[in-house]
Enzyme design. Sequence first.
Site, mmCIF file in Angstrom:
data_model
loop_
_atom_site.group_PDB
_atom_site.id
_atom_site.type_symbol
_atom_site.label_atom_id
_atom_site.label_comp_id
_atom_site.label_asym_id
_atom_site.label_seq_id
_atom_site.Cartn_x
_atom_site.Cartn_y
_atom_site.Cartn_z
ATOM 1 N N ASP A 132 0.549 -0.942 0.271
ATOM 2 C CA ASP A 132 -0.216 0.911 0.326
ATOM 3 C C ASP A 132 1.154 1.292 -0.213
ATOM 4 O O ASP A 132 2.186 1.193 0.564
ATOM 5 C CB ASP A 132 -0.793 -0.379 0.919
ATOM 6 N N GLU A 181 1.737 -0.559 -5.186
ATOM 7 C CA GLU A 181 0.516 0.281 -5.686
ATOM 8 C C GLU A 181 1.702 1.704 -6.304
ATOM 9 O O GLU A 181 1.927 2.656 -4.403
ATOM 10 C CB GLU A 181 -0.125 0.467 -4.916
HETATM 11 C C1 GLC Z 1 -4.085 2.684 -0.812
HETATM 12 C C2 GLC Z 1 -5.213 2.047 -0.828
HETATM 13 C C3 GLC Z 1 -6.654 2.922 -0.404
HETATM 14 C C4 GLC Z 1 -6.356 3.750 1.509
HETATM 15 C C5 GLC Z 1 -5.139 4.502 1.428
HETATM 16 C C6 GLC Z 1 -4.552 4.597 2.630
HETATM 17 O O1 GLC Z 1 -4.544 4.204 -1.342
HETATM 18 O O2 GLC Z 1 -5.838 1.797 -1.939
HETATM 19 O O3 GLC Z 1 -8.045 2.373 -0.114
HETATM 20 O O4 GLC Z 1 -7.645 4.477 1.243
HETATM 21 O O5 GLC Z 1 -3.510 3.694 0.769
HETATM 22 O O6 GLC Z 1 -4.179 3.405 3.096
#
Ligand code: GLC
Length: 533
Positions: free
Chosen positions: A217, A276
């Site tokens: 994440d 991500e």
């Molecule tokens: C990432 C996740 C999202 C979350 C954020 C904070 O972007 O995909 O859903 O709110 O991180 O952890």
Amino acid sequence: MQASSGSDGGTVTPWWRNTVCYQVYLRSFADSNADGVGDLDGVRSRLGYLELLGVDALWLTPCYRSPMADHGYDVADPRDIDPLFGDLAAFDALIAASHEHGIRVIIDLVPNHTSDQHEWFKLALSSPPGSPERDRYLFRYGRGGDGTMPPNNWPSQFGGPAWTRITETHGRKGQWYLHLFAPEQPDLNWSNPDVWADLETTLRFWLDRGVDGFRIDVAHGMAKPHGLPDADPAGFGLIDNGTGPDARFDHDGVHEVHRMIRSVVDEYPDRVLVGEIWVSDDERFGRYLRPDELHLGFNFRLTTTDFDAAELRTAIEHSMSAVAAVNATPTWTLCNHDVPRTVTRLGGGKLGLRRARALALVELALPGAVFLYNGEELGLPSVELPDSALRDPVWERSGHTRRGRDAHRIPVPWQGTSPCYGFTEGESSWLPMPEGWDELTVEAQLEDADSVLSLYRHALEIRRAHPGFEGDELEWYGAPEGCFAFRRPGGTLVCVLNTSPVDVPLPPGDPLIYSTPLTEEGLLPPDTAVWLS
Ligand code: GLC
């Protein structure tokens, strides 16, 4: 059992290089205990479906102990399961059963922040400024004579300032702490060795339990610029629109964190790391995929590109060259729990669905790893909910100016003709499901050869078995205005897309699968893709 990494002319191809991974947004996938929220046993009960669909792996969104301020992305204990989702025994059972179905399991890892209910943060609040307990987070004194102004001008990704001021134990207003997301998600201080050691413990805890990898994440977070200076507000994005360079993210120190994660994961054979990475610059994006960092990185270009052949081709080329520079594997996704559903983004209704079907065939013809988002294979749209049903912290944090991501997180409809369509046996689901989804259920689509589900199943079957999918590169053909055609140089399969308003002739070849039937004259209609052999 799962197929192990395949052999390709003497060199072993790791399984994740062409995997089709299915994102299970845990809250919304399948509920086993009638509380209206999806859970681990629910996922286990649907593994037969996922095997039938033909995916190779699952990515499970966070199931850790959490007060759920951001639906699990606020982690209070990264080495335990939240009772809402089950327990460690349910987790182990899911891993074992998935593996029996030949499906690998990747879990979410949240290294940028914790929950404000994490033991460390509670200790930080009860310890004095400057203490080792506070140093695990980013506490600073405010600006202005009496510190009433936040330490810098950063906004939170969810809206409002990225800083919250605390009340010290003696009762007076004191320091501020940084949270790039909700105030319930304090950012960790990655200059503190405890933070490194704890993540390593967490990695081993889950690797030893048999997970096949991690989705990281906010993989472009963690490292912060020295001194936390103000930044040009023009560069600040929000969770639902940020794609450009952003002073809060992508600092060089983050790569050290990924190298640590990789070194631990490398001790376990055949595991994968997927990040991500909301970084738009190709060269900077590629840095995350150097040989000692992540294996895969989500490139989000296809989630934001219009349905236009030229723009899609540019997006694909950028995504390919970003990874080619570091000899890494492209990773494709059309949507996830943070961004609009493809059907809705591409126009909604019949048109949106027709385009989403076409784009699915384009995506599945590309070399590399593909991530599908639960419900995508059913052609689910995003659903606008009434204000009273909204649960995403973005809605409150933005002062009710941005509706957030709930619309894209509606539970999966399994069967029946009225809400909750077999998602739960309870009376209601955590986000309400709309009337009129009876034709979108798995049950309704499974035996219908023209359904979106059948399109995905068929395409995945061809992708798995057809020799035309050999090769890691793309070769583009000349094509009429508003169209493109490409082939993998190693294979024979050609994918053609028509985004123009007119029927177009096809290059030679037998149609293997199309998103909308060809015309009687064998032309490719508008908003359609086809695979030719
Ligand atoms: C990432 C996740 C999202 C979350 C954020 C904070 O972007 O995909 O859903 O709110 O991180 O952890």
